[in-house]
Design a protein around this motif. Sequence first.
Motif, PDB file in Angstrom:
ATOM      1  N   LYS A   1       0.795  -1.229   0.000  1.00  0.00           N
ATOM      2  CA  LYS A   1       0.000   0.000   0.000  1.00  0.00           C
ATOM      3  C   LYS A   1       0.827   1.279   0.000  1.00  0.00           C
ATOM      4  O   LYS A   1       0.262   2.362  -0.174  1.00  0.00           O
ATOM      5  N   GLY A   2       2.140   1.172   0.245  1.00  0.00           N
ATOM      6  CA  GLY A   2       2.955   2.380   0.345  1.00  0.00           C
ATOM      7  C   GLY A   2       2.743   3.136   1.639  1.00  0.00           C
ATOM      8  O   GLY A   2       3.064   4.323   1.724  1.00  0.00           O
ATOM      9  N   TRP A   3       2.218   2.457   2.671  1.00  0.00           N
ATOM     10  CA  TRP A   3       1.972   3.110   3.945  1.00  0.00           C
ATOM     11  C   TRP A   3       3.282   3.336   4.699  1.00  0.00           C
ATOM     12  O   TRP A   3       4.288   2.658   4.461  1.00  0.00           O
ATOM     13  N   HIS A   4       3.255   4.278   5.645  1.00  0.00           N
ATOM     14  CA  HIS A   4       4.386   4.544   6.536  1.00  0.00           C
ATOM     15  C   HIS A   4       4.055   4.002   7.925  1.00  0.00           C
ATOM     16  O   HIS A   4       2.892   4.021   8.349  1.00  0.00           O
ATOM     17  N   PHE A   5       5.075   3.522   8.625  1.00  0.00           N
ATOM     18  CA  PHE A   5       4.854   2.892   9.923  1.00  0.00           C
ATOM     19  C   PHE A   5       5.923   3.299  10.927  1.00  0.00           C
ATOM     20  O   PHE A   5       7.102   3.445  10.584  1.00  0.00           O
ATOM     21  N   THR A   6       5.493   3.440  12.181  1.00  0.00           N
ATOM     22  CA  THR A   6       6.382   3.438  13.324  1.00  0.00           C
ATOM     23  C   THR A   6       6.127   2.128  14.050  1.00  0.00           C
ATOM     24  O   THR A   6       4.999   1.869  14.481  1.00  0.00           O
ATOM     25  N   ALA A   7       7.152   1.285  14.139  1.00  0.00           N
ATOM     26  CA  ALA A   7       6.997  -0.050  14.732  1.00  0.00           C
ATOM     27  C   ALA A   7       7.753  -0.104  16.049  1.00  0.00           C
ATOM     28  O   ALA A   7       8.941   0.236  16.108  1.00  0.00           O
ATOM     29  N   THR A   8       7.085  -0.534  17.110  1.00  0.00           N
ATOM     30  CA  THR A   8       7.726  -0.628  18.421  1.00  0.00           C
ATOM     31  C   THR A   8       7.975  -2.089  18.779  1.00  0.00           C
ATOM     32  O   THR A   8       7.236  -2.984  18.348  1.00  0.00           O
ATOM     33  N   GLU A   9       9.017  -2.331  19.576  1.00  0.00           N
ATOM     34  CA  GLU A   9       9.328  -3.700  20.000  1.00  0.00           C
ATOM     35  C   GLU A   9      10.105  -3.663  21.314  1.00  0.00           C
ATOM     36  O   GLU A   9      10.989  -2.823  21.515  1.00  0.00           O
ATOM     37  N   THR A  10       9.747  -4.572  22.234  1.00  0.00           N
ATOM     38  CA  THR A  10      10.422  -4.652  23.531  1.00  0.00           C
ATOM     39  C   THR A  10      11.507  -5.727  23.557  1.00  0.00           C
ATOM     40  O   THR A  10      12.494  -5.597  24.273  1.00  0.00           O
ATOM     41  N   ASP A  11      11.329  -6.778  22.773  1.00  0.00           N
ATOM     42  CA  ASP A  11      12.265  -7.906  22.772  1.00  0.00           C
ATOM     43  C   ASP A  11      13.502  -7.574  21.935  1.00  0.00           C
ATOM     44  O   ASP A  11      13.391  -7.159  20.780  1.00  0.00           O
ATOM     45  N   GLU A  12      14.673  -7.792  22.494  1.00  0.00           N
ATOM     46  CA  GLU A  12      15.918  -7.426  21.816  1.00  0.00           C
ATOM     47  C   GLU A  12      16.128  -8.219  20.529  1.00  0.00           C
ATOM     48  O   GLU A  12      16.539  -7.666  19.505  1.00  0.00           O
ATOM     49  N   VAL A  13      15.853  -9.526  20.565  1.00  0.00           N
ATOM     50  CA  VAL A  13      16.026 -10.352  19.359  1.00  0.00           C
ATOM     51  C   VAL A  13      15.073  -9.894  18.259  1.00  0.00           C
ATOM     52  O   VAL A  13      15.463  -9.723  17.100  1.00  0.00           O
ATOM     53  N   ASN A  14      13.808  -9.699  18.618  1.00  0.00           N
ATOM     54  CA  ASN A  14      12.826  -9.237  17.631  1.00  0.00           C
ATOM     55  C   ASN A  14      13.209  -7.872  17.062  1.00  0.00           C
ATOM     56  O   ASN A  14      13.065  -7.621  15.855  1.00  0.00           O
ATOM     57  N   PHE A  15      13.673  -6.996  17.925  1.00  0.00           N
ATOM     58  CA  PHE A  15      14.058  -5.653  17.480  1.00  0.00           C
ATOM     59  C   PHE A  15      15.172  -5.716  16.445  1.00  0.00           C
ATOM     60  O   PHE A  15      15.074  -5.106  15.369  1.00  0.00           O
ATOM     61  N   LYS A  16      16.233  -6.464  16.725  1.00  0.00           N
ATOM     62  CA  LYS A  16      17.356  -6.560  15.792  1.00  0.00           C
ATOM     63  C   LYS A  16      16.924  -7.212  14.476  1.00  0.00           C
ATOM     64  O   LYS A  16      17.325  -6.765  13.389  1.00  0.00           O
ATOM     65  N   CYS A  17      16.131  -8.270  14.565  1.00  0.00           N
ATOM     66  CA  CYS A  17      15.666  -8.944  13.339  1.00  0.00           C
ATOM     67  C   CYS A  17      14.784  -8.018  12.496  1.00  0.00           C
ATOM     68  O   CYS A  17      14.867  -8.022  11.266  1.00  0.00           O
ATOM     69  N   SER A  18      13.929  -7.234  13.149  1.00  0.00           N
ATOM     70  CA  SER A  18      13.044  -6.318  12.421  1.00  0.00           C
ATOM     71  C   SER A  18      13.840  -5.215  11.730  1.00  0.00           C
ATOM     72  O   SER A  18      13.567  -4.857  10.586  1.00  0.00           O
ATOM     73  N   VAL A  19      14.840  -4.669  12.444  1.00  0.00           N
ATOM     74  CA  VAL A  19      15.693  -3.643  11.833  1.00  0.00           C
ATOM     75  C   VAL A  19      16.412  -4.215  10.617  1.00  0.00           C
ATOM     76  O   VAL A  19      16.475  -3.583   9.553  1.00  0.00           O
ATOM     77  N   ASP A  20      16.958  -5.434  10.756  1.00  0.00           N
ATOM     78  CA  ASP A  20      17.645  -6.080   9.632  1.00  0.00           C
ATOM     79  C   ASP A  20      16.694  -6.297   8.460  1.00  0.00           C
ATOM     80  O   ASP A  20      17.076  -6.108   7.295  1.00  0.00           O
ATOM     81  N   THR A  21      15.455  -6.703   8.754  1.00  0.00           N
ATOM     82  CA  THR A  21      14.466  -6.960   7.693  1.00  0.00           C
ATOM     83  C   THR A  21      14.140  -5.685   6.926  1.00  0.00           C
ATOM     84  O   THR A  21      14.078  -5.684   5.689  1.00  0.00           O
ATOM     85  N   VAL A  22      13.928  -4.601   7.654  1.00  0.00           N
ATOM     86  CA  VAL A  22      13.613  -3.322   7.009  1.00  0.00           C
ATOM     87  C   VAL A  22      14.778  -2.872   6.119  1.00  0.00           C
ATOM     88  O   VAL A  22      14.578  -2.452   4.970  1.00  0.00           O
ATOM     89  N   GLU A  23      15.999  -2.977   6.626  1.00  0.00           N
ATOM     90  CA  GLU A  23      17.165  -2.552   5.851  1.00  0.00           C
ATOM     91  C   GLU A  23      17.400  -3.473   4.651  1.00  0.00           C
ATOM     92  O   GLU A  23      17.759  -3.006   3.559  1.00  0.00           O
ATOM     93  N   ARG A  24      17.214  -4.770   4.843  1.00  0.00           N
ATOM     94  CA  ARG A  24      17.436  -5.727   3.757  1.00  0.00           C
ATOM     95  C   ARG A  24      16.497  -5.462   2.585  1.00  0.00           C
ATOM     96  O   ARG A  24      16.851  -5.679   1.422  1.00  0.00           O
ATOM     97  N   ASN A  25      15.294  -4.976   2.882  1.00  0.00           N
ATOM     98  CA  ASN A  25      14.308  -4.721   1.830  1.00  0.00           C
ATOM     99  C   ASN A  25      14.205  -3.237   1.453  1.00  0.00           C
ATOM    100  O   ASN A  25      13.266  -2.849   0.744  1.00  0.00           O
ATOM    101  N   CYS A  26      15.163  -2.447   1.926  1.00  0.00           N
ATOM    102  CA  CYS A  26      15.257  -1.024   1.550  1.00  0.00           C
ATOM    103  C   CYS A  26      13.958  -0.261   1.830  1.00  0.00           C
ATOM    104  O   CYS A  26      13.456   0.474   0.974  1.00  0.00           O
ATOM    105  N   LEU A  27      13.404  -0.467   3.022  1.00  0.00           N
ATOM    106  CA  LEU A  27      12.141   0.167   3.392  1.00  0.00           C
ATOM    107  C   LEU A  27      12.314   1.206   4.506  1.00  0.00           C
ATOM    108  O   LEU A  27      11.356   1.573   5.185  1.00  0.00           O
ATOM    109  N   GLN A  28      13.558   1.692   4.686  1.00  0.00           N
ATOM    110  CA  GLN A  28      13.818   2.640   5.773  1.00  0.00           C
ATOM    111  C   GLN A  28      13.031   3.936   5.630  1.00  0.00           C
ATOM    112  O   GLN A  28      12.744   4.598   6.626  1.00  0.00           O
ATOM    113  N   THR A  29      12.691   4.310   4.389  1.00  0.00           N
ATOM    114  CA  THR A  29      11.931   5.551   4.195  1.00  0.00           C
ATOM    115  C   THR A  29      10.469   5.391   4.609  1.00  0.00           C
ATOM    116  O   THR A  29       9.764   6.393   4.793  1.00  0.00           O
ATOM    117  N   HIS A  30      10.010   4.156   4.745  1.00  0.00           N
ATOM    118  CA  HIS A  30       8.613   3.909   5.085  1.00  0.00           C
ATOM    119  C   HIS A  30       8.421   3.341   6.494  1.00  0.00           C
ATOM    120  O   HIS A  30       7.347   3.504   7.085  1.00  0.00           O
TER     121      HIS A  30
END
Length: 448
Positions: A118-147
């Motif tokens: 949809k081209g939506w923008h998101f602020t995603a929150t996470e408390t778990d350290e493993v989930n946080f690192k994996c989510s950051v890696d996923t966003v960067e791997r798919n070049c979605l940092q602007t969204h």
Amino acid sequence: MHPRNPYRIPPDFKELALKFPEFRKHAKQKLSGKIEIDFKDAAAVRALSTVLLKRDFNLEVELPPDRLVPTLPLRINYLLWVEDLLQSAKPATEQLIHGIDIGTGACCIYPILAARMKGWHFTATETDEVNFKCSVDTVERNCLQTHVTVIKVPAESMLRGNIDTTKQYDFTMCNPPFFDSDSFGPKSRSEKRPLPMCPKSGGSASATEIAVKGGEVKFIENLIKECHDLKLCVRLFTTMVGHKSSLVPIKALLKEAGACSLNETEFCQGRTTRWGLAWTFCDNIELASPPQSQRKTHAKGPPPLNYSISRERWSSKGEFSVACVLLKSVELLNSLKMEIRKVKEKKDRKAVEFIAKENTWSNQRRRQREEKRIANQGFEQPELKKAKIDAATPEQQNNHKFCLKGLMLVEETDENFISLQLQWIEGGLGRESMNQILQYMKNHLFEK
């Protein structure tokens, strides 16, 4: 399942196994020839989600083995419901959509899907350290940092202190822990009770992802309190609910908190049912249920149109078999410029999905009469007349993205009859379009 969910038609496991080696090792072939996977095997479900994200959304995702596996039909159902709510509450002139995902999980599944689809923008929150690192890696791997922006937050707060309150947000999403952590302990010193898995199919997960003290009702109660404090900067709040018994107390909490409008829906996919609740503190927003997201969204649409073909009538067409009838029927759909996709493949039962990018089936009788007249006269059809016959209707001209999707099922009812069924899925004029297509097929299957 939501009418716009692409997984209304299940994925072809045979096709996935041939294309993706990482999925192939989990695929098993039954004696009937059908390819399937064990949905209780977390590794198999993880492989399925990974390859579907890659094939259907061009998303490269690595899912850690000890975290919740996001099944796509449910996640997409939730996103499409939110989209329906936004369309009813948000002026059409506003284009930018900004949401908040509370507890985004190991791969930031809702934000990356919404950004890609949809081209939506998101602020995603996470408390778990493993989930946080994996989510950051996923966003960067798919070049979605602007969204998508992923932020690490303390476990004590879901929204308060975690988002920029000077900005305006359209909605929040949340997939809370469904279970009460107090019920997980062993009944006695000698008895050990394993953590329940959520979802039951392939539900590897960490304890904090599926359980919280007080269960989902207490979790959502705390969420409602924080939502009330942020009512000036968030228009819609939503959450998934895992147990139907939780709906009544949660809705009572929302009314007590002063919610101006509520919306409830069901997410039905396969054997799993979840519920969605949406609310707002804006008195100018009415969360009326969109037709496609009202209760019983899993109910079947209009019954299929059925045409029974007898062996006697088919005798001049060649072999009387499901495969032969399907082949000739697909040829007719191809003549209507339909896009064809195989769905089911059995000896006595075959199905294909067909998609039309334009209306090529209406006024077929007039087209046939005109073609016959031209043939009898023995000269070419005038260009002007041809243009008139092939002209699009005013409705199609106003909607250049006109599209119809349907399902054709061919099956043997007994040794002397084969059934040809057309089932409308979405688009066009619904059952009326299916009727026109079936009439066209009947005329051409047995034309002299």
